[in-house]
Design an enzyme around this catalytic site. Sequence first.
Site, PDB file in Angstrom:
ATOM      1  N   ASP A  83      31.932  42.226  42.470  1.00 38.79           N
ATOM      2  CA  ASP A  83      32.565  43.549  42.450  1.00 38.79           C
ATOM      3  C   ASP A  83      34.083  43.468  42.423  1.00 38.79           C
ATOM      4  OD1 ASP A  83      32.215  42.449  45.046  1.00 38.79           O
ATOM      5  OD2 ASP A  83      32.621  44.383  45.980  1.00 38.79           O
ATOM      6  N   GLU A 141      30.695  42.820  47.727  1.00 40.38           N
ATOM      7  CA  GLU A 141      31.287  42.127  48.871  1.00 40.38           C
ATOM      8  C   GLU A 141      32.340  42.993  49.545  1.00 40.38           C
ATOM      9  OE1 GLU A 141      33.922  40.231  51.364  1.00 40.38           O
ATOM     10  OE2 GLU A 141      34.628  40.758  49.357  1.00 40.38           O
TER      11      GLU A 141
END
Length: 397
Positions: A83, A141
């Site tokens: 991400d 994350e």
Amino acid sequence: MSIDLKIKRLAQEYASETIANRRYLHTNPELSFQEYNTARFVAQKLKDIGLTPQEGIADTGVVAIIEGKNPESKVIGLRADMDALPIFEKNEVPYKSINEGVMHACGHDVHTSSLLGTAKILHQLREEFEGTVKLVFQPAEEKAPGGASIMIKEGVLENPAPAGMLGQHVAPNIPVGKIGFREGMYMASTDELYMTIKGKGGHGAMPDQLIDPVLIASHVIVSLQQIISRNRKPANPSVLSFGRFIADGVTNVIPNEVTIQGTFRCMDEEWREDGLRRMKKMAEGITEAMGGVCDFEIVKGYPFLKNHPELTRRMKNEAIEYMGRENVIDLDLWMAGEDFAFYSQVVDSCFYRLGTRNEARGIVSGVHTPTFDVDETALEIGPGLMSWLAIRELAKQ
């Protein structure tokens, strides 16, 4: 040719592709829990290598298996996060983000492309090692509850179950070509604190008729630091910081309420729970004693990250053999958080740092900044080193 030289040769051969993958990901970043195109890209690259990825774990997670000889002998897990962050990129580079307000400012594009490179190397060498490598491409994350926690709940550490997990993270404070390790506790737990302190506002010239939430909130913020200085053990690192304090009055108007937001970080789960309990009790008690009401909300984040001492020591020694002793350094404690910590709380884990800094080229910005970038030489080093560490750890019975 020895296995380390084979790995280095393949890492060099595949470097241009690894860099191209990183640049594609950097140009097309996606936020946490929205990595749909990224997941499709990763899955297709794994298929191109010859693997059969499992898609849809934690919605956008991707997992793949590489089996060597005697695949049931041992399993090692390798993790990358996918991400990006809600940041407007200011770099003027050919691979600048085209998704306005979204940027790979924490190096997850490097982590993902590096693990794709590792997958290609290990698949090429699968007849030369024993055991199984589990590739974990993880979403989110950067956002609680963290993609790692969801993937674990959905069985990523089962069928097959890895004996250990390895993860790497870019390090803009470490020169490219160097690697950092730390045994034991390394990164902090991350909890968010939200307080609303309510009183009775009014004219600042008539304080006797008010219950001043600004004064109450000020006492609360100062007093809470006492918990860190007087209740924790001195050898137990902790940080309590408040970054948002809103008292929406004016020079002569006291508001009815004050909102406060902060973060509590530490490296001990027992102290974490005790510290949070004490903070809530103290904030509510002070506020009540001064005539107000305190709504105290705790949003639990990631646990602290602990590197398994023996595994990390082995990985550091293997990195020295692969990189040279002068290129492997010891890391300090880091009070930032990482959801790789969830893996470290369940299975023996090693989370190490990949140097990406190059002062001569002006690549010096820290993570989570709009000018963050990396020396792409790291995209040859990262896949090669992770391949070497995986193979060497699989050989350790």
